[in-house]
Design a protein around this motif. Structure first.
Motif, PDB file in Angstrom:
ATOM      1  N   ASN A 137       0.832  -1.201   0.000  1.00 29.09           N
ATOM      2  CA  ASN A 137       0.000   0.000   0.000  1.00 29.09           C
ATOM      3  C   ASN A 137       0.865   1.249   0.000  1.00 29.09           C
ATOM      4  OD1 ASN A 137      -2.478  -1.361   0.200  1.00 29.09           O
ATOM      5  ND2 ASN A 137      -2.327  -1.465   2.414  1.00 29.09           N
ATOM      6  N   GLU A 163      -2.137  -5.942  -5.102  1.00 27.03           N
ATOM      7  CA  GLU A 163      -2.278  -7.171  -4.319  1.00 27.03           C
ATOM      8  C   GLU A 163      -2.375  -8.376  -5.240  1.00 27.03           C
ATOM      9  OE1 GLU A 163      -4.815  -7.211  -0.726  1.00 27.03           O
ATOM     10  OE2 GLU A 163      -5.965  -8.724  -1.818  1.00 27.03           O
ATOM     11  N   LEU A 223      -4.770  -7.657  -8.275  1.00 28.98           N
ATOM     12  CA  LEU A 223      -5.731  -6.572  -8.069  1.00 28.98           C
ATOM     13  C   LEU A 223      -5.042  -5.242  -7.809  1.00 28.98           C
ATOM     14  CD1 LEU A 223      -8.102  -8.432  -5.568  1.00 28.98           C
ATOM     15  CD2 LEU A 223      -8.497  -8.073  -8.001  1.00 28.98           C
ATOM     16  N   ARG A 265      -5.883  -1.630  -5.828  1.00 25.01           N
ATOM     17  CA  ARG A 265      -6.802  -1.153  -4.795  1.00 25.01           C
ATOM     18  C   ARG A 265      -6.722   0.371  -4.685  1.00 25.01           C
ATOM     19  NH1 ARG A 265      -6.832  -4.237   0.689  1.00 25.01           N
ATOM     20  NH2 ARG A 265      -5.206  -2.732   1.152  1.00 25.01           N
ATOM     21  N   GLY A 284      -8.361   3.248  -2.007  1.00 32.49           N
ATOM     22  CA  GLY A 284      -9.138   3.333  -0.779  1.00 32.49           C
ATOM     23  C   GLY A 284      -8.994   4.654  -0.074  1.00 32.49           C
ATOM     24  N   TYR A 338     -12.052   0.361   0.790  1.00 35.55           N
ATOM     25  CA  TYR A 338     -11.388   0.353  -0.512  1.00 35.55           C
ATOM     26  C   TYR A 338     -12.233  -0.321  -1.580  1.00 35.55           C
ATOM     27  CZ  TYR A 338     -10.328  -4.510   0.509  1.00 35.55           C
ATOM     28  OH  TYR A 338     -10.437  -5.843   0.799  1.00 35.55           O
ATOM     29  N   ALA A 364     -11.565  -2.573  -5.248  1.00 39.66           N
ATOM     30  CA  ALA A 364     -10.509  -3.386  -5.866  1.00 39.66           C
ATOM     31  C   ALA A 364     -10.984  -3.889  -7.227  1.00 39.66           C
ATOM     32  CB  ALA A 364     -10.145  -4.569  -4.973  1.00 39.66           C
ATOM     33  N   GLY A 408     -14.929  -4.676  -3.498  1.00 38.65           N
ATOM     34  CA  GLY A 408     -14.375  -3.814  -2.469  1.00 38.65           C
ATOM     35  C   GLY A 408     -14.402  -4.475  -1.111  1.00 38.65           C
ATOM     36  N   GLU A 444     -11.350  -2.828   5.997  1.00 36.87           N
ATOM     37  CA  GLU A 444     -10.261  -3.407   6.789  1.00 36.87           C
ATOM     38  C   GLU A 444     -10.140  -2.639   8.105  1.00 36.87           C
ATOM     39  OE1 GLU A 444      -5.709  -4.963   5.886  1.00 36.87           O
ATOM     40  OE2 GLU A 444      -6.925  -4.080   4.299  1.00 36.87           O
ATOM     41  N   ARG A 497     -10.046  -8.045   7.732  1.00 37.50           N
ATOM     42  CA  ARG A 497     -10.820  -7.424   6.661  1.00 37.50           C
ATOM     43  C   ARG A 497     -11.873  -8.366   6.103  1.00 37.50           C
ATOM     44  NH1 ARG A 497      -6.793  -6.783   1.547  1.00 37.50           N
ATOM     45  NH2 ARG A 497      -7.055  -8.837   0.680  1.00 37.50           N
ATOM     46  N   GLU A 540     -14.104  -8.780   2.427  1.00 37.82           N
ATOM     47  CA  GLU A 540     -14.022  -8.366   1.025  1.00 37.82           C
ATOM     48  C   GLU A 540     -15.044  -9.134   0.205  1.00 37.82           C
ATOM     49  OE1 GLU A 540     -10.190  -7.545  -1.452  1.00 37.82           O
ATOM     50  OE2 GLU A 540     -10.608  -9.699  -1.578  1.00 37.82           O
ATOM     51  N   LEU A 582     -15.934  -9.690  -3.967  1.00 38.79           N
ATOM     52  CA  LEU A 582     -15.529  -9.454  -5.357  1.00 38.79           C
ATOM     53  C   LEU A 582     -16.505 -10.155  -6.292  1.00 38.79           C
ATOM     54  CD1 LEU A 582     -11.673 -10.158  -5.155  1.00 38.79           C
ATOM     55  CD2 LEU A 582     -12.784  -7.920  -5.270  1.00 38.79           C
TER      56      LEU A 582
END
Length: 189
Positions: A79, A91, A110, A112, A114, A124, A126, A147, A150, A160, A162, A164
């Motif tokens: 990051n 990532e 990916l 990201r 955020g 974030y 992604a 997204g 986290e 986190r 997530e 997708l």
């Protein structure tokens, strides 16, 4: 004579006072920090593991259609805070999807974008591309968009969630044929 005695007395007192000040004990102290950074440091390298599921509609190539499968995987990323509070990151994810004896793998790269909402919370979006693979079948190109949120739980550990959406490049009717939802624990170096 009085002035002479008075002058000698003042001179002697001045010398004695200077000597008394020189005898003061000097104690070394640690300087107090002027600025201490607050909150979690979201910048830098991180790695972690996640568990979740892949939920199939029409089915991305190499994933069974119309089912829900358990998945386990990991991710490595980096990051960068480009401007407070905006975060950019890259990532790589790998997941093993358990499918009734015909297991599959998902591999994604990916990007990201955020926002650090508070010192402890990152939200974030992604998106990226990857492949789905299964033994005895050809690998298939896929894309992902979604997204997550986290939360920092210690100085270097975050948790986190997530979600997708997954689609393939074979020109199906739906933009997303599958969805992948995971919960993970990550260590920030």
């Amino acid at each position: 004579m009085f002035v002479r005695s008075l002058s000698l007395g003042v001179a002697a007192a001045a010398l004695l006072v200077g000597g008394a000040q020189a005898a003061d004990l000097i104690i070394p102290t640690t300087p107090v920090a002027i600025y201490e950074p607050a909150g979690f440091d979201w910048e830098g390298l991180y790695a972690g593991v996640n568990v979740g599921g892949v939920f199939s509609g029409n089915g991305v190539n190499n994933l069974q259609p119309g089912t829900s499968q358990f998945s386990i995987g990991g991710a490595v990323g980096v990051n960068f805070i480009v401007a407070d509070p905006i975060l950019l990151g890259l990532e790589v994810q790998g997941d093993y999807v358990f499918q009734d004896g015909d297991d599959a793998g998902l591999f994604l790269a990916l990007a990201r974008v955020g926002a650090v909402v508070t010192d402890q919370v990152l939200v974030y979006a992604a998106g990226g591309v990857g492949v789905s693979s299964r033994s005895g079948a050809a690998s298939s190109g896929i894309y992902a968009l979604g997204g997550g949120v986290e939360f920092a739980v210690t100085d270097s550990v975050s948790v986190r969630g997530e979600v997708l959406g997954l689609g393939d490049f074979d020109g199906g009717d739906d933009f997303f044929e599958n969805a992948k939802a995971t919960v993970g624990v990550f260590y920030h170096f």
